[in-house]
Design an enzyme around this catalytic site. Structure first.
Site, PDB file in Angstrom:
ATOM      1  N   ARG A 241     -33.685  12.232  -5.823  1.00 51.79           N
ATOM      2  CA  ARG A 241     -34.756  11.747  -5.406  1.00 51.79           C
ATOM      3  C   ARG A 241     -35.769  12.822  -5.305  1.00 51.79           C
ATOM      4  O   ARG A 241     -37.026  12.935  -5.993  1.00 51.79           O
ATOM      5  CB  ARG A 241     -34.978  10.627  -4.336  1.00 51.79           C
ATOM      6  CG  ARG A 241     -34.212   9.467  -4.589  1.00 51.79           C
ATOM      7  CD  ARG A 241     -34.088   8.372  -3.365  1.00 51.79           C
ATOM      8  NE  ARG A 241     -33.758   9.018  -2.193  1.00 51.79           N
ATOM      9  CZ  ARG A 241     -33.869   8.609  -1.131  1.00 51.79           C
ATOM     10  NH1 ARG A 241     -34.325   7.815  -0.635  1.00 51.79           N
ATOM     11  NH2 ARG A 241     -32.988   9.407  -0.150  1.00 51.79           N
TER      12      ARG A 241
ATOM     13  N   ASN B 204     -33.567   4.939  -3.761  1.00 52.89           N
ATOM     14  CA  ASN B 204     -32.066   4.534  -3.921  1.00 52.89           C
ATOM     15  C   ASN B 204     -31.834   2.909  -4.010  1.00 52.89           C
ATOM     16  O   ASN B 204     -32.882   2.354  -3.203  1.00 52.89           O
ATOM     17  CB  ASN B 204     -31.286   5.153  -2.608  1.00 52.89           C
ATOM     18  CG  ASN B 204     -31.001   6.558  -2.574  1.00 52.89           C
ATOM     19  OD1 ASN B 204     -31.105   7.234  -3.851  1.00 52.89           O
ATOM     20  ND2 ASN B 204     -30.599   7.028  -1.437  1.00 52.89           N
TER      21      ASN B 204
END
Length: 121
Positions: free
Chosen positions: A44, A62
């Site tokens: 990320r 996530n």
């Protein structure tokens, strides 16, 4: 005569730049989900860094499925670059098995003001 030639050249350049700017400003939005070893490997963080480099807007997070999902918005060429990055590059420690892209559409304006990392659900 020189003034007329200079004015014609400048006007011609402005017309070309204006039409080019209009074409490159066509905005796209696309949802994505990346599968593989993409959690616990700074995926990320690297996604946000790449999105910021491309000046894209949107988010990523996530999922409980072990994937990373998100949405990105920006000029078509930049979105296409990010699609390729998500398919092939990711973070240094990630292993991308596949990436899916859905809901690709033209948009007239941004929904987001930046690209953000959202926390797990």
């Amino acid at each position: 005569m020189i003034r007329l030639l200079l004015l014609t050249t400048i006007t011609g350049c402005l017309k070309v730049n204006c039409s080019t700017a209009t074409v490159s400003m066509a905005l796209k939005s696309v949802d994505f989900e990346v599968f593989g070893r993409v959690q616990g490997v700074f995926f990320r963080k690297y996604t946000k860094t790449q999105a910021d480099k491309l000046d894209l807007k949107g988010w990523c997070r996530n999922t409980s499925r072990g994937t990373v999902e998100g949405q990105m918005q920006g000029p078509s060429d930049k979105v296409e670059s990010m699609i390729q990055w998500l398919k092939t590059t990711g973070s240094p420690s990630s292993q991308i098995d596949k990436a899916e892209f859905k809901n690709q559409k033209d948009i007239s304006e941004y929904t987001f003001s930046s690209f953000d990392i959202r926390r797990d659900n």
